[in-house]
Scaffold this motif. Structure first.
Motif, short mmCIF file in Angstrom:
data_model
loop_
_atom_site.label_atom_id
_atom_site.label_comp_id
_atom_site.label_asym_id
_atom_site.label_seq_id
_atom_site.Cartn_x
_atom_site.Cartn_y
_atom_site.Cartn_z
N TYR A 73 0.04 1.26 2.77
CA TYR A 73 -0.27 2.74 1.91
C TYR A 73 -0.83 3.61 2.91
O TYR A 73 -0.60 4.71 3.11
CB TYR A 73 -0.98 2.51 0.68
CG TYR A 73 -1.12 3.83 0.05
CD1 TYR A 73 -0.03 4.58 -0.32
CD2 TYR A 73 -2.53 4.54 -0.23
CE1 TYR A 73 0.02 5.81 -0.97
CE2 TYR A 73 -2.34 5.73 -0.78
CZ TYR A 73 -1.24 6.52 -1.29
OH TYR A 73 -1.37 7.80 -1.82
N LEU A 76 1.86 4.82 5.30
CA LEU A 76 2.68 5.68 4.46
C LEU A 76 2.11 7.01 4.42
O LEU A 76 2.81 7.94 4.58
CB LEU A 76 3.00 5.09 3.21
CG LEU A 76 4.08 5.82 2.41
CD1 LEU A 76 5.32 5.99 3.09
CD2 LEU A 76 4.05 5.55 0.89
N PRO A 95 5.96 6.10 -3.01
CA PRO A 95 4.62 6.66 -2.75
C PRO A 95 3.64 6.28 -3.88
O PRO A 95 2.44 5.60 -3.79
CB PRO A 95 4.73 8.02 -2.55
CG PRO A 95 6.11 8.10 -2.13
CD PRO A 95 7.03 7.12 -2.95
N GLN A 98 3.14 2.22 -3.88
CA GLN A 98 2.20 1.97 -2.96
C GLN A 98 0.67 2.29 -3.20
O GLN A 98 -0.14 1.68 -2.84
CB GLN A 98 2.81 2.48 -1.58
CG GLN A 98 3.77 1.43 -1.17
CD GLN A 98 4.40 1.66 0.23
OE1 GLN A 98 3.33 2.30 1.07
NE2 GLN A 98 5.58 1.54 0.61
#
Length: 232
Positions: A73, A76, A95, A98
């Protein structure tokens, strides 16, 4: 070993084997400097494999699992901050999913180490998550720690410079540009040979833990290490 532990060790074992073979293929093609990229991945995977196999299997596997979710995460978030347009290429739920996984994993470390909510997430990530370089330090294997010092980052930087050093020395008068298929860098070759031997020894060690019979293909690969790195 518990079934979960065996599955995780086997998955990492297979990945080490694939990286091992891939490096041999590149070196046989004269691409030993390029093989250093995969060598770094091999070293990381070998470090995690030995770390998980050494002791406290369940505890270490959960640490590995939750560290991965937090790192995933974090990566990301950095990606979306740098390139917001990438969000259109992701599934809408990715998103948020995660993020939820990361929060659950942060809570795992808080609970495991009796940490209050006042402890920042970045502190948890720094002190309690596991990365390959940390795993290498925690494994009782001095050779592995020494190899990290060689491969990260010294030799990879030397290898990159090796590619262009001859062109730098030629100066502006040079009118010919050639790339060698077989780089003449003994330090690169030496690092590859010794790191590959270390990886093979580690795989043999896992063979015992997982009660695997020595695979003939692995034996053949081991015999070939060192025999072709400097071949013309």
């Amino acid at each position: 070993l518990p079934a979960r532990v065996e599955r995780v060790l086997m998955a990492l074992y297979v990945q080490v084997f694939r990286l091992y073979r891939s490096i041999l293929v590149l070196c046989k093609c004269g691409l030993d400097s390029e093989a250093l990229i995969l060598l770094r991945s091999l070293l990381e995977t070998t470090s995690m494999l030995l770390y998980l196999a050494e002791r406290d299997h369940n505890e270490r596997i959960w640490r590995y699992y939750h560290s991965y979710r937090i790192s995933r995460y974090s990566g990301l978030k950095v990606l979306l901050e740098a390139f917001p347009e990438v969000s259109t290429e992701l599934r809408p739920e990715t998103p948020e999913r995660q993020k939820k996984d990361c929060e659950e994993s942060m809570q795992y470390f808080r609970t495991t180490h009796n940490l209050g909510n006042d402890v920042p997430d970045r502190e948890i990530k720094r002190k309690y998550t596991i990365r390959p370089d940390i795993a290498a330090q925690e494994v009782d294997m001095p050779e592995l720690r020494k190899m990290w010092k060689i491969v990260y980052p010294i030799l990879s930087e030397v290898s990159h410079a090796q590619k262009i050093s001859e062109f730098v020395k030629q100066g502006d008068a040079a009118n010919k540009f050639e790339l060698q298929v077989h780089p003449k860098d003994d330090s690169t070759d030496a690092c590859l040979i010794n790191a590959m031997r270390l990886a093979f020894w580690s795989m043999s060690r896992i063979n015992v833990i997982l009660r695997l019979e020595k695979d003939q293909a692995i034996g053949e690969l081991d015999k070939s290490v060192g025999g072709f790195f400097t071949a013309e």
